[in-house]
Design a protein around this motif. Structure first.
Motif, mmCIF file in Angstrom:
data_model
loop_
_atom_site.group_PDB
_atom_site.id
_atom_site.type_symbol
_atom_site.label_atom_id
_atom_site.label_comp_id
_atom_site.label_asym_id
_atom_site.label_seq_id
_atom_site.Cartn_x
_atom_site.Cartn_y
_atom_site.Cartn_z
ATOM 1 N N THR A 86 117.344 59.402 70.402
ATOM 2 C CA THR A 86 116.085 59.679 70.244
ATOM 3 C C THR A 86 115.839 59.511 68.620
ATOM 4 O OG1 THR A 86 115.531 60.689 72.170
ATOM 5 C CG2 THR A 86 114.145 61.164 70.400
ATOM 6 N N PHE A 87 115.132 58.565 68.168
ATOM 7 C CA PHE A 87 114.747 58.703 66.715
ATOM 8 C C PHE A 87 113.483 59.695 66.748
ATOM 9 C CE2 PHE A 87 116.773 54.597 67.216
ATOM 10 C CZ PHE A 87 117.673 54.571 66.032
ATOM 11 N N THR A 88 113.512 60.750 66.065
ATOM 12 C CA THR A 88 112.310 61.648 65.757
ATOM 13 C C THR A 88 111.750 61.383 64.385
ATOM 14 O OG1 THR A 88 113.794 63.512 65.152
ATOM 15 C CG2 THR A 88 113.190 63.421 67.230
ATOM 16 N N GLY A 89 110.388 61.660 64.250
ATOM 17 C CA GLY A 89 109.956 61.362 62.933
ATOM 18 C C GLY A 89 109.933 60.023 62.498
ATOM 19 N N PRO A 90 109.987 59.101 63.398
ATOM 20 C CA PRO A 90 109.958 57.500 62.848
ATOM 21 C C PRO A 90 109.102 57.292 61.994
ATOM 22 C CG PRO A 90 109.406 57.679 65.089
ATOM 23 C CD PRO A 90 109.786 59.034 64.720
#
Length: 299
Positions: A251-255
């Motif tokens: 999961t890429f957070t803050g993309p």
């Protein structure tokens, strides 16, 4: 006599220029440890179509999903130069071998500019992960080369590794040597194009505080059409796609993608990509306003 001396000097000068630098020797050693093949993150490779039943099972809304043999994730794409910086944060997963499979398997997570519609150049950086249930070293005699950036993640019966890299396609991946990871570490990856032919790639292990960066110049020209958060089945040059690992979930957070006007854009509205190989969809990608999630759903 003079001619002979001149010839000798020319030969000596040629020999000096042929001697690889320490950085080049390190890159060559990495290539040898990788079994003689260079790794490369490549542009999106499309497939003609995905089986309809698998499309429906994989996504509630398939109209915004495309399929690829090597890319899963989210892409923001425009037909004019738009994107100058991409960032995303993710946790290093614990990869596994797919069901009924053995031997080394790999995946890589990265952020980048171009490679989706514009495929002549890509600026990207990320982390490779590898697993081998047969306990065979990814670089062969890895214990003799402590400087090699792949490190044990966990487990005595499986070798699990992760390593940070940077690339300006069509060049190969180059590994950062001054940073390491273990499963569960938090990674922040950022690429910034300071021009269409130069920029930076930066990786931070937020769990340890380590940061590395590489500056590019005089590279093949970017289009700056595409902004990406991707999990990829990378290519072993001269061989083809590497055996794809069950990476669980990334999961890429803050993309965030920054435009050439300085505004910041999130992933909502992005085109979703999923990996299909041999008629089977292996991933399921979803986005919301603050994350891009790629889930392994293969065997």
């Amino acid at each position: 006599m003079f001619a002979a001396m001149l010839l000798c000097q020319v030969l000596l000068a040629t020999a000096v220029f042929a001697i690889p630098t320490s950085k080049e020797r390190f890159a060559q050693r990495l290539a040898r440890r990788a079994g003689g093949f260079n790794h490369q993150s490549t542009p999106r490779q499309g497939v003609e179509s995905a089986p309809v039943d698998l499309e429906v099972n994989a996504h509630d809304n398939v109209s915004n999903t495309l399929y690829s043999t090597n890319w899963a994730g989210a892409v923001l794409s425009n037909s004019t130069a738009t994107w100058t910086s991409i960032t995303g944060t993710f946790v290093v997963p614990t990869p596994k071998e797919p069901d009924s499979a053995s031997g080394p398997h790999y995946a890589t997570a990265w952020v980048g500019i171009d490679g989706y519609t514009c495929q002549t150049a890509i600026l990207q950086t990320g982390v490779d992960f590898a697993v081998d249930g047969d306990n065979v070293g990814y670089y062969g005699e890895h214990h003799d080369y402590p400087a090699i950036p792949f490190v044990h993640l966990q487990g005595a019966d499986r070798i699990l590794r992760a390593a940070a890299w940077y690339e300006w396609f069509p060049a190969y991946q180059y590994y950062f040597s001054d940073i390491s990871f273990k499963a569960g570490d938090t990674v922040e990856a950022t690429v910034t194009a300071t021009s269409k032919t130069g920029g930076t790639a930066t990786i931070t292990n937020k769990s340890t505080g380590q940061t590395v960066s590489h500056t590019f110049s005089n590279q093949p020209s970017l289009c700056e059409y595409d902004a990406e958060w991707i999990v990829e089945d990378f290519t072993e040059v001269g061989v083809g796609l590497a055996p794809f690992a069950n990476f669980g979930k990334v999961t890429f957070t803050g993309p965030t993608a920054t435009t050439n006007s300085g505004s910041s854009v999130g992933p909502l509205g992005a085109t979703l990509l999923d990996i299909e190989q041999n008629g089977q969809v292996l991933t399921n990608t979803s986005v919301d306003s603050s994350s891009v999630t790629v889930q392994y759903i293969g065997p």
